[in-house]
Every structure is written in C-alpha cells, then in structure tokens.
Enzyme design. Structure first.
Site, short mmCIF file in Angstrom:
data_model
loop_
_atom_site.label_atom_id
_atom_site.label_comp_id
_atom_site.label_asym_id
_atom_site.label_seq_id
_atom_site.Cartn_x
_atom_site.Cartn_y
_atom_site.Cartn_z
N ASP A 6 40.85 45.76 45.02
CA ASP A 6 39.95 46.83 45.02
C ASP A 6 39.14 47.23 43.94
O ASP A 6 39.72 46.48 42.88
CB ASP A 6 41.47 48.05 45.01
N GLU A 16 36.79 43.56 47.03
CA GLU A 16 35.72 44.97 46.83
C GLU A 16 35.23 44.95 46.55
O GLU A 16 35.30 45.76 45.56
CB GLU A 16 36.95 46.26 47.41
#
Length: 636
Positions: A315, A368
């Site tokens: 993330d 990401e």
C-alpha cells in the site's frame, strides 16, 4: 517478584543479523514462544526496547502488576529484553510495561511480534501457537505456474467485514464461514486470485485495516489464526491464490502500538518531516534504521512462510518514495543529493523484494504506486525496485473519466483510451478498479455510467470487456462484478439482493465469462506485459468511437481480434483490416441477452477476404453492437 528464568532464543549471529538489518525471520525469535525449559512448561518473551531501563511482562497471569515479571536485558547492547516465565501458556493475555531512561517515561505496549491479539476494542496480545495441518500441497507445488507473469491473473478484492454479513445476527462472517461461502463464490466466478484488504490486527474499523497495530496477527474480528489458515487453505485447494494487502508505509499513534515504543522514537523516524504523515495523521517507519528494516522484511516473509500467501499488495508506495509527498515547501528536507526521493525507503523496498523473491520465487509483490517513478516492477539488478507488478493508476483514471462521458462526446476524447498503450509496457501493470474508486462521493462504478438504465448497464459491460481485453492483470473490487448501485459502505453487506434483477445478474454472468475467456485464451495472458502481445488495427476512428486491436499469443493461431463500439449506435457492416485470410469466429459478445444485452447483433461465419483496408491486405465486414465489444478468433 515472580521468577523469570534467564533464557535466550538468540544466538550471537542472530543478534548481529538483526543489528545489521539482515535478519528476515525475526518472528522466530521475538514475541512470545511457548516452550519447555528444564522440564518446565512456560513462555519465552523477547522484545526490542533499547531505551528502556526496566521491561516487565504484565498480564492476566500476574494481575497486570508491574515488576512482577521483569525481563533481562542482553549484555551485547542490542536492546533486546528477554526471559522465560513458567506456567504462562496458550491463551494468556499480556503487554510489555516499559520504563524508559528518558525521564522515567512509562509505556504499556502490545507485543509487536504477537501472533494473536485480543478482539478490538481490547488491545492486549495473546500467547498463541497452532499446529495447523496444511492440505494445500498440490497448490504449493504448482503455484509458480498460477502466479507467473505469463499466466491469467484476475483478482477479486475483498473487505472481509462487508463482503457479506450474517443477517439474522448482523455480524461479520467468520474465517470458517468465509472458507465456505467466499471460496465457493470466487470459484464460481472464475477469478484466479483473491486480494484481502488488510487482515493484520487494527484497532479502528473506519480505517478499513490500513492503520495496523498487530503486524504478525490476523485480526481477531473473524476468528483464530488457524481459522484464517483454513480460509487460505480452502482457497488453495480450489486453485485460487491469495494476495494480502500490506502496509509498511505508516502506522497509527494508538497508545498500545509501535509509536514511542520505549519512550523514544524507536520504529518511527524522529524527524517529523520524515516520521509523520500529515494526510493520515500517522507515523512513518524509520527505513534507515537497520532493526526497523529487519522488522518489516521479517513481516513480509512471515505471511508467505506461515500463511502460504501468494502475494503482497504493498500500500501507498508513492508516499514512501518521496520526501515531499503531500507536503508543502519547507515541510520536507531534500536528500543528500538535493532530490526529493527517500533513499532509505527506496533501499528498503529493493531489499524487501530481493528477500521475498529469493525465498519465495513463486509469489508476487504488487506496488500500489501512483506516480511515474521509473522501473517499479523491474528487477533490482538493472536498477528497478523489484516488484512483480504495479497498479496502472493512469489507465484507471483515464478510462473511468472516458466512460463517465455521454457517448455523443466520446469522439472528442478517444485519446483518453488510446493513451494507455503509449506506456502500457513500461511496467508489469495490473488494471485496478479497486475500493478507492467507489467511496467518498465517487459513486459506484455503475453509478458513473451515463444514459438510461439499458445504456448504463451496456456501458458497464463494455468497460469490463475492454478491461479484460486490454493488456495487463486485472483487479475488481467486491460488488463491481454484479453492478453494485450504491457506494461501498464498510459497515454493511454488499447488496446481494440486486442479483434478483436481470441487469445485475447479467453483469455477473459477463464477469464470470470474461474470467473464463481470460483463462482460456493464451492471447490474453501469454504476453500481457510485453509489447509483442498487442497490435492496433485502428485507433483513429474517433468519429465512430470504435477501437480495433489484436491480442497476440505465443502461437499466432491463438491470436484474437477485438472490436469495441463506444456509442449506442450499432456499427453494421463495419470493415476492419486483418493480418491474414481465413474465417473469423465470434467467441465473445458483450451484448448477448444473457448479459441483459440486445442479443440482436451476432456475427456468424465471418469470411476474411483479400480486400485492402487500414493498410492491411485482408479485411472483413462485421456488425458491432451498440455499446458493445466483440472478440474473434481465426478458424484454421
């Protein structure tokens, strides 16, 4: 004071590896470990607290009394406190009470390496071990094939707390219930992988799991650690891989968490310009500190080693890469070369990927990452960050922006779609329609589609069909696969009742068939990250808003011809240039009645003739349905 027996699981070599940032299995040493010592059953505890003057284990076994069970500090300056406490075992709850050298500050902390945590809102750690017997041997032996970059990779992103709820009791489904219901559903839908939003323990439900306090513990909201292993096991037994969302970018300031752990900035960077995240009001790891680097890399390895994960989706990589991320001028300090890159974080990510792939070459790490930072998914030995894939955020933004436009205006915006192909092969891209796209007033994916009901659903089917025939791996968030009408709400179940209505069940049938097509046709995955796997037939027909292209397989006989009509006007007798003569068979049509389409425009026995068109020697005439996509294959 009760007895704490001097004992250590650390060798001198372990300590040296830890201090140099090269110990990648710290979970075997730190934390609580149930052992038998000199005939006594009990638990060994070890915690890193270099600024501590005293470290006590407090818990339900000593009435939470500070000083009852004091750990021993190692003599080697490592800052490791450890000791064996008899008669403490599985299920006992505990924390570390730490008195710091800094003004005698006292903190009470959960164990950073705990394998189980109390059910929130309680915050203590739980002594735990399990002897789960895995039954996924077949998958583990062949998962290199399933997780390969030249294999179909279609991901269903799930938030376990809101995918489906037990209606009568208005509660979460347990890991055990999910091992039945979720696994059966994903298998029926033909997805190849499930991606779980963070399941590591977190205190605050509205964070969706992105503010972690228990990095080594599956959240107790849904059951025990071995029950989570059962869920993974069942997925594998059904040939479904599992990707875990992982958050090494920041952590919350909760009193029991990693922040200010031993009265000092231990895990976080002491400089607020590098150690505090203004957007998320959270702390940022000190990537330049060796022991912290070992903690994070050990955590990544842990989920592959102990839980058989097939991938980690990492993330907020962009927030780690740049010192000025979400900061104004004067709120950040350039690196030693005057640049904005966080060199320590970059070095950490490279080392993390090297450690993961050297131990588990049959998995994937997925970034990401939303910027144009180069070579995110390229190997470290040629200067890349070493990730296996990267989310294609540009494709997602441009595509959703295009599909939100009324079709009459699309001819002026054809470049929004074709632009992705100018950079599609610079990284190993995954196309994400994730949870982030269906919250905070963005509407659901269906909610963005223009037109009347029929056009909205036709647009949605066209969007998904375009996505599945575009190069790259795929990711869909829960609910998108049946046209969820409302935005995602983490506090409630998906609107499964919508499947009673044909438009929604039609979208679900489409996704099921697209996944089947993706897995069946090598042209859609053989070269999905290579320029050799794609060729335009024509991207210039903006007036008709039609795109035509070829997806290429290792064997040219498996090549596919794709035609997209982005308007509600059917394109009858539409001529396309083709690479060779023969017959075309329509193998997919997004406008079929089973999908809630018109079912009017089908192409049977299309003959390719020697008639020059679009700079090609051969061509054929086809009927492209309104707001429809067709896939053809040569019949030899």
């Amino acid at each position: 004071m009760a007895e704490v027996i001097v004992h250590s699981l650390f060798s001198e070599f372990d300590v040296n590896l830890f201090k140099s940032g090269k110990h990648y299995r710290l979970y075997e040493k730190f934390g609580s470990h149930i052992i038998t010592l000199n005939g006594l059953e009990g638990t060994y505890f070890a915690v890193w607290a270099p600024s501590a003057k005293v470290v006590s284990v407090v818990g339900d076994f000593n009435y939470w009394l500070e000083g009852e069970h004091r750990l021993n500090v190692r003599w080697d300056g490592s800052g490791i406190w450890e000791g064996f406490i008899p008669k403490v075992g599985k299920g006992n709850i505990y924390k570390y009470k730490i008195q710091s050298h800094h003004n005698d500050i006292k903190t009470e902390k959960a164990d950073p390496y705990a394998r189980r945590c109390e059910h929130p809102p309680n915050t203590a750690s739980v002594v735990w071990d399990d002897d789960y017997k895995w039954n996924d041997g077949k998958w583990m032996q062949k998962r290199e094939k399933h997780n390969a970059l030249n294999a179909p990779y279609s991901v269903y992103e799930v938030h376990l707390g809101s995918w489906k709820r037990q209606i009568e009791e208005n509660r979460f489904l347990s890991y055990t219930e999910l091992a039945d219901e979720l696994v059966a559903y994903v298998k029926d839908m033909n997805f190849t992988h499930v991606e779980l939003m963070p399941i590591m323990e977190f205190p605050y439900d509205p964070s969706w799991g992105y503010q972690l306090t228990g990095y080594f513990a599956p959240t107790s909201r849904f059951g025990y650690p071995e029950e989570f292993k059962l869920l993974v096991d069942k997925l594998h037994q059904n040939d479904i891989g599992i990707i875990l969302d992982w958050v090494p970018s920041h952590f919350p300031e909760d009193a029991h968490g990693l922040g200010f752990f031993d009265g000092s900035c231990l895990y976080e960077h002491p400089d607020k310009r590098k150690g505090y995240h203004p957007d998320w009001k959270s702390l940022i790891f000190n990537y330049g500190r060796n022991e912290v680097k070992s903690f994070l890399i050990s955590n990544a390895i842990y989920w592959f080693d102990q839980y058989h994960a097939d991938g980690l989706r990492v993330d907020a990589v962009a927030s780690m890469l740049f010192l000025d991320y979400s900061r104004d001028e004067g709120e950040w300090e350039p690196n030693q070369f005057g640049g904005r890159e966080n060199l320590d974080a970059i070095a950490f990510m490279k080392e993390m990927n090297e450690a993961v792939y050297s131990s588990f070459p049959d998995v994937q790490t997925i970034a990401e990452e939303s910027t144009s930072f180069p070579m995110v998914s390229k190997p470290t030995f040629i200067g890349g960050l070493g990730f296996g894939m990267k989310w294609m955020m540009g494709w997602m933004h441009d595509t959703l922006q295009y599909f939100a436009k009324e079709p009459i205006y699309r001819k002026h915006h054809q470049n929004d779609l074709t632009f992705s192909m100018t950079y599609a092969f610079t990284e190993n891209f995954m196309l994400p329609l994730s949870h982030d796209e269906v919250v905070y007033g963005k509407q659901s994916i269906l909610g963005r589609m223009p037109g009347d009901e029929w056009q909205r659903f036709a647009n949605l089917r066209l969007l998904y069909s375009y996505m599945f025939t575009h190069p790259g791996a795929k990711l869909l968030f829960q609910g998108a696969e049946f046209g969820q009408s409302s935005e995602w709400n983490f506090q409630q179940s998906l609107d499964w009742h919508l499947l009673e209505y044909k438009p929604h069940s039609g979208v679900q049938s489409l996704i099921k068939d697209l996944n089947k097509l993706y897995k069946k046709e090598p042209a859609l995955y053989n070269k999905q990250f290579s320029v050799e796997g794609f060729e335009w037939i024509d991207y210039n027909d903006a007036e008709n808003s039609v795109l035509t292209y070829i997806r290429k397989a290792d064997n040219p006989e498996n090549n596919l011809i794709i035609a997209c009509n982005m308007t509600p006007v059917p394109r009858e007798n539409y001529r396309i240039g083709l690479p060779s003569k023969g017959n075309l068979k329509e193998i997919f049509n997004s406008d079929l009645k089973k999908y809630y389409g018109s079912g009017t425009y089908k192409n049977n026995d299309i003959k390719v003739v020697k008639l020059s068109h679009q700079y090609r020697e051969f061509s054929a005439s086809i009927d492209i349905p309104p707001l429809g996509l067709l896939v053809f294959k040569y019949q030899f």
